[in-house]
Design a protein around this motif. Structure first.
Motif, PDB file in Angstrom:
ATOM      1  N   THR A   6       0.811  -1.231  -0.113  1.00 56.55           N
ATOM      2  CA  THR A   6      -0.083  -0.051  -0.107  1.00 56.55           C
ATOM      3  C   THR A   6       0.850   1.277   0.125  1.00 56.55           C
ATOM      4  O   THR A   6       0.457   2.326  -0.763  1.00 56.55           O
ATOM      5  N   PHE A   7       1.796   1.402   0.779  1.00 58.49           N
ATOM      6  CA  PHE A   7       2.620   2.473   0.857  1.00 58.49           C
ATOM      7  C   PHE A   7       3.988   2.293   0.258  1.00 58.49           C
ATOM      8  O   PHE A   7       5.041   2.979   0.770  1.00 58.49           O
ATOM      9  N   TRP A   8       4.172   1.431  -0.613  1.00 56.41           N
ATOM     10  CA  TRP A   8       5.290   1.430  -1.478  1.00 56.41           C
ATOM     11  C   TRP A   8       5.955   2.819  -1.696  1.00 56.41           C
ATOM     12  O   TRP A   8       5.202   3.689  -2.487  1.00 56.41           O
ATOM     13  N   ASN A   9       7.348   3.187  -1.484  1.00 52.75           N
ATOM     14  CA  ASN A   9       7.856   4.501  -1.872  1.00 52.75           C
ATOM     15  C   ASN A   9       7.451   5.564  -1.384  1.00 52.75           C
ATOM     16  O   ASN A   9       7.812   6.608  -1.585  1.00 52.75           O
ATOM     17  N   ILE A  10       6.563   5.462  -0.170  1.00 50.45           N
ATOM     18  CA  ILE A  10       5.923   6.695   0.337  1.00 50.45           C
ATOM     19  C   ILE A  10       6.630   6.779   1.558  1.00 50.45           C
ATOM     20  O   ILE A  10       6.807   5.865   2.573  1.00 50.45           O
ATOM     21  N   PRO A  11       7.301   7.788   1.909  1.00 59.69           N
ATOM     22  CA  PRO A  11       8.191   7.942   3.290  1.00 59.69           C
ATOM     23  C   PRO A  11       7.082   8.237   4.409  1.00 59.69           C
ATOM     24  O   PRO A  11       5.898   8.363   4.341  1.00 59.69           O
ATOM     25  N   PHE A  12       7.547   7.580   5.624  1.00 59.01           N
ATOM     26  CA  PHE A  12       6.971   7.393   6.685  1.00 59.01           C
ATOM     27  C   PHE A  12       6.192   8.721   7.367  1.00 59.01           C
ATOM     28  O   PHE A  12       5.126   8.666   7.751  1.00 59.01           O
ATOM     29  N   GLU A  13       6.680   9.804   7.205  1.00 53.84           N
ATOM     30  CA  GLU A  13       6.008  10.865   7.604  1.00 53.84           C
ATOM     31  C   GLU A  13       4.768  11.241   6.783  1.00 53.84           C
ATOM     32  O   GLU A  13       3.907  11.925   7.235  1.00 53.84           O
ATOM     33  N   ILE A  14       4.887  11.113   5.668  1.00 50.35           N
ATOM     34  CA  ILE A  14       3.824  11.232   4.690  1.00 50.35           C
ATOM     35  C   ILE A  14       2.677  10.257   4.972  1.00 50.35           C
ATOM     36  O   ILE A  14       1.579  10.612   4.864  1.00 50.35           O
ATOM     37  N   GLN A  15       3.083   9.198   5.179  1.00 50.52           N
ATOM     38  CA  GLN A  15       2.077   8.121   5.564  1.00 50.52           C
ATOM     39  C   GLN A  15       1.338   8.494   7.046  1.00 50.52           C
ATOM     40  O   GLN A  15       0.163   8.513   7.074  1.00 50.52           O
ATOM     41  N   ILE A  16       2.079   9.048   7.984  1.00 51.02           N
ATOM     42  CA  ILE A  16       1.495   9.505   9.168  1.00 51.02           C
ATOM     43  C   ILE A  16       0.561  10.864   8.891  1.00 51.02           C
ATOM     44  O   ILE A  16      -0.732  10.881   9.320  1.00 51.02           O
ATOM     45  N   GLY A  17       1.155  11.533   7.861  1.00 51.92           N
ATOM     46  CA  GLY A  17       0.243  12.829   7.497  1.00 51.92           C
ATOM     47  C   GLY A  17      -1.042  12.289   6.930  1.00 51.92           C
ATOM     48  O   GLY A  17      -2.286  12.930   6.958  1.00 51.92           O
ATOM     49  N   PHE A  18      -1.167  11.174   6.036  1.00 47.79           N
ATOM     50  CA  PHE A  18      -2.144  10.991   5.371  1.00 47.79           C
ATOM     51  C   PHE A  18      -3.224  10.341   6.244  1.00 47.79           C
ATOM     52  O   PHE A  18      -4.562  10.440   6.050  1.00 47.79           O
ATOM     53  N   TYR A  19      -2.613   9.579   7.387  1.00 48.99           N
ATOM     54  CA  TYR A  19      -3.661   8.835   8.160  1.00 48.99           C
ATOM     55  C   TYR A  19      -4.324  10.157   8.904  1.00 48.99           C
ATOM     56  O   TYR A  19      -5.560   9.888   9.242  1.00 48.99           O
ATOM     57  N   ALA A  20      -3.562  10.986   9.273  1.00 53.65           N
ATOM     58  CA  ALA A  20      -4.311  12.312   9.899  1.00 53.65           C
ATOM     59  C   ALA A  20      -5.217  12.970   9.244  1.00 53.65           C
ATOM     60  O   ALA A  20      -6.391  13.300   9.590  1.00 53.65           O
ATOM     61  N   ALA A  21      -4.860  13.153   7.750  1.00 53.82           N
ATOM     62  CA  ALA A  21      -5.948  13.897   6.946  1.00 53.82           C
ATOM     63  C   ALA A  21      -7.033  12.832   6.497  1.00 53.82           C
ATOM     64  O   ALA A  21      -8.141  13.378   6.244  1.00 53.82           O
ATOM     65  N   SER A  22      -6.903  11.515   6.727  1.00 54.27           N
ATOM     66  CA  SER A  22      -8.065  10.732   6.517  1.00 54.27           C
ATOM     67  C   SER A  22      -9.131  10.719   7.750  1.00 54.27           C
ATOM     68  O   SER A  22     -10.333  10.783   7.471  1.00 54.27           O
ATOM     69  N   VAL A  23      -8.453  10.979   9.015  1.00 53.76           N
ATOM     70  CA  VAL A  23      -9.557  11.188  10.068  1.00 53.76           C
ATOM     71  C   VAL A  23     -10.058  12.472   9.949  1.00 53.76           C
ATOM     72  O   VAL A  23     -11.206  12.660  10.135  1.00 53.76           O
ATOM     73  N   ILE A  24      -9.525  13.492   9.537  1.00 49.08           N
ATOM     74  CA  ILE A  24      -9.995  15.055   9.295  1.00 49.08           C
ATOM     75  C   ILE A  24     -11.094  14.667   8.070  1.00 49.08           C
ATOM     76  O   ILE A  24     -12.280  15.349   8.480  1.00 49.08           O
ATOM     77  N   ALA A  25     -10.860  14.083   7.203  1.00 49.05           N
ATOM     78  CA  ALA A  25     -11.946  14.003   6.066  1.00 49.05           C
ATOM     79  C   ALA A  25     -13.087  13.445   6.530  1.00 49.05           C
ATOM     80  O   ALA A  25     -14.240  13.611   6.179  1.00 49.05           O
ATOM     81  N   THR A  26     -12.865  12.231   7.229  1.00 47.91           N
ATOM     82  CA  THR A  26     -14.129  11.299   7.902  1.00 47.91           C
ATOM     83  C   THR A  26     -14.771  12.340   8.741  1.00 47.91           C
ATOM     84  O   THR A  26     -16.114  11.993   8.827  1.00 47.91           O
ATOM     85  N   LEU A  27     -14.132  13.096   9.648  1.00 50.15           N
ATOM     86  CA  LEU A  27     -14.806  13.938  10.558  1.00 50.15           C
ATOM     87  C   LEU A  27     -15.650  14.962   9.739  1.00 50.15           C
ATOM     88  O   LEU A  27     -16.874  15.104  10.197  1.00 50.15           O
ATOM     89  N   ILE A  28     -15.220  15.536   8.785  1.00 46.68           N
ATOM     90  CA  ILE A  28     -16.052  16.590   7.857  1.00 46.68           C
ATOM     91  C   ILE A  28     -17.063  15.736   7.286  1.00 46.68           C
ATOM     92  O   ILE A  28     -18.237  16.366   7.226  1.00 46.68           O
ATOM     93  N   PHE A  29     -17.129  14.849   6.699  1.00 41.84           N
ATOM     94  CA  PHE A  29     -17.988  13.942   6.340  1.00 41.84           C
ATOM     95  C   PHE A  29     -19.006  13.801   7.310  1.00 41.84           C
ATOM     96  O   PHE A  29     -20.252  14.057   6.815  1.00 41.84           O
TER      97      PHE A  29
END
Length: 575
Positions: A6-29
């Protein structure tokens, strides 16, 4: 072994940011959905519970099988978009479960042959989705010259296309960088890799992959967050409308409770809209299927069902104190025939005729606002018992030479024939009543008519004049209860609907049968013998709205005609 990274070639800090953004998007929804349900809850509670088996069955048929959408050829595109996005959503959910739940436990859901099948299914779904969204764009904003071309919907559909295409470009970058053995299973990605990415270094591919992944991922999350605030709201509002629709008879209108003490009638402000009405109105997608089938609009009337519902939807968004007249034309309301074509066509099952009657109730009972013709008919009907203004003594003139029996208290009849105003007083329609009497006699049926018969005032009720309807109903029910009979027979579809679906709420629970059903039954039982050798030729059938749409009765007349030798029937299209 092939496996999804799933996260091939994606730096760890970007992965963490994506999870945080996913939570925010879900909360807005979730917040947006909550706002919708809060708006529903502000209205008076009229939502009917129970019958959950029926509700879930309809939800499955209308939403998951797209039954109503597929009634028209254009629905194929919508169904294609729906099913492919369902598959893509399931694919995303499986990838999340595989990476976030199964992998930490030492398991992999998407590995080996399972992963390869997963790739093929999503490849087909993605290509189909791009084709369906693209063709929908062409159809909606290119070919349909008479349809409103809303910029917001155009931008949203282009945005969906961008997400889909960027997903394939992301896959192409992985294929170009890794050159996996299974690359042939993703032909679109392989084609892009061979044509657009050939010759790029691994570092360039890796960098481009990270940026593409970020853009694609953020775009997907933005799309999720925007669902409750854009045209995409229909993905949850339409299912809610379908699920919570009224399960009463389609021809049923609710009685106004405590009418003589009420201070307001019908709908004039947003605050008066019930929770069910809010759910229905909010579910409108502006597809205009109602507009396409509206006979009033086709005849040049100012009524456009879609604009009416969209007006109510805009009013609902404007606040509880909003006057509906600022959004809905009273002239448009007056031209609606309540034929039900709009309700039958609506994928969201928005009961537009009932909304129209509620809006008319305000005009009729609070303002006395009727068209001149309707006012004259109501005045005549309340005065002499029929909308034509003819003397009550002439109501049975059609039967003078037929020796028609009048019902007597204490006697029992198989059929009490409710003739109706049209067949009693209209010179052209009297032949219907006379023919029905001849059929009853030919079948050897013990029948009678009721001397006290008067107008049912269905037309007045549909015009919003509830008081006149209830007064007449109470009088008619009291008279009908004086006599003993097995079935109440009608030839008029409006009389049939009123007696069958609306009188029970006022205490008039009778066994009501339409003459088409009765005749078919008499033929089947052998009680009605048909003459042979007298072909009627070709007969065109035009189903009455209040018989076919409101009461789902279309087979009896066809069955009866098919029993006549040498008779052919022709179906009227666009009816």
């Amino acid at each position: 072994m092939p496996v999804r990274e799933t996260f091939w070639n994606i730096p760890f800090e970007i992965q963490i940011g994506f999870y945080a953004a996913s939570v925010i998007a879900t909360l807005i929804f979730a917040w947006g959905v909550k706002l919708s349900f809060d708006l529903y809850a502000k209205g008076p509670k009229k939502r009917q519970g129970g019958n959950f088996a029926t509700r879930f069955k309809t939800l499955w048929q209308d939403i998951f099988l797209q039954r109503r959408i597929l009634k028209r050829p254009a629905g194929i595109l919508h169904a294609a978009i729906f099913f492919t996005f369902v598959l893509l959503f399931i694919g995303t959910a499986l990838a999340t479960l595989d990476w976030d739940l199964a992998k930490p436990l030492g398991l992999r859901l998407l590995a080996g042959k399972t992963y390869l099948i997963y790739k093929v299914v999503l490849e087909i779904a993605g290509v189909t989705a791009i084709a369906a969204v693209g063709l929908s764009l062409v159809r909606r904003f290119g070919l349909m010259t008479k349809r409103d071309k809303k910029p917001g919907i155009f931008c949203l559909m282009v945005f969906l296309l961008f997400i889909l295409i960027s997903g394939f470009f992301l896959e192409a970058l992985r294929v170009a960088a890794l050159n996996p053995d299974w690359a042939y299973l993703t032909p679109v990605g392989l084609f892009i890799a061979d044509t657009l990415l050939d010759g790029l270094s691994l570092d360039a591919l890796s960098t481009l992959h990270v940026w593409t992944w970020l853009i694609h991922g953020v775009a997907g999350l933005v799309c999720v967050a925007l669902i409750p605030f854009t045209f995409l709201e229909h993905v949850y509002k339409v299912p809610v409308s379908v699920f919570w629709r009224r399960l009463t008879a389609k021809g049923f209108l609710e009685i106004i409770p405590d009418m003589e003490e009420a201070e307001a009638f019908g709908l004039s402000k947003v605050s008066q809209m019930t929770d069910t009405q809010r759910i229905m109105v909010s579910a409108c997608t502006g597809c205009a299927r109602c507009t396409d089938v509206c006979p009033a609009l086709a005849a040049g009337a100012p009524l456009d069902p879609r604009r009416l519902v969209e007006g109510l939807k805009n009013a609902l968004a404007s606040g509880e104190d909003t006057n509906l007249e600022a959004f809905v034309s009273r002239e448009a309301l007056k031209t609606c025939s309540t034929c039900g074509a709009c309700y039958q066509a609506c994928p969201a099952r928005i009961d537009i005729p009932t909304l129209v009657v509620e809006l008319r109730r305000h005009l009729a009972l609070e303002e006395g606002d009727f068209d001149a013709g309707v006012r004259t008919a109501i005045e005549a009907s309340t005065s002499v018992g029929n909308p034509f203004g003819m003397a009550p003594s002439t109501r049975f003139d059609w039967a003078k030479d037929l020796d028609v029996p009048f019902a007597r208290e204490g006697d029992f009849y198989d059929i009490l024939f409710w003739v109706g105003c049209q067949a009693s007083l209209d010179t052209r329609a009297r032949d219907i009543a006379r023919a029905m009497v001849k059929i009853l006699r030919a079948a050897g049926v013990n029948f009678a008519v009721m001397a006290e018969e008067r107008c049912l005032e269905d037309f007045a009720r549909r015009a919003g004049e509830e008081y006149v309807f209830v007064t007449a109903a109470e009088e008619n029910i009291a008279n009908l209860k004086k006599y003993r009979f097995r079935h109440l027979l009608t030839t008029c579809p409006h009389c049939f609907n009123t007696l069958k679906n609306e009188y029970p709420a006022l205490g008039g629970d009778f066994s009501v049968v339409h003459h088409t059903t009765f005749i078919a039954q008499m033929i089947d039982s052998g009680r009605l013998k048909l003459k042979t050798g007298v072909p009627l030729g070709t007969i065109a059938i035009h189903d009455p709205c209040y018989l076919a749409r409101y009461n789902d009765s279309t087979g009896s007349i066809r069955k009866a005609l098919d029993a006549i030798d040498g008779t052919r029937r022709a179906e009227v299209t666009n009816r």
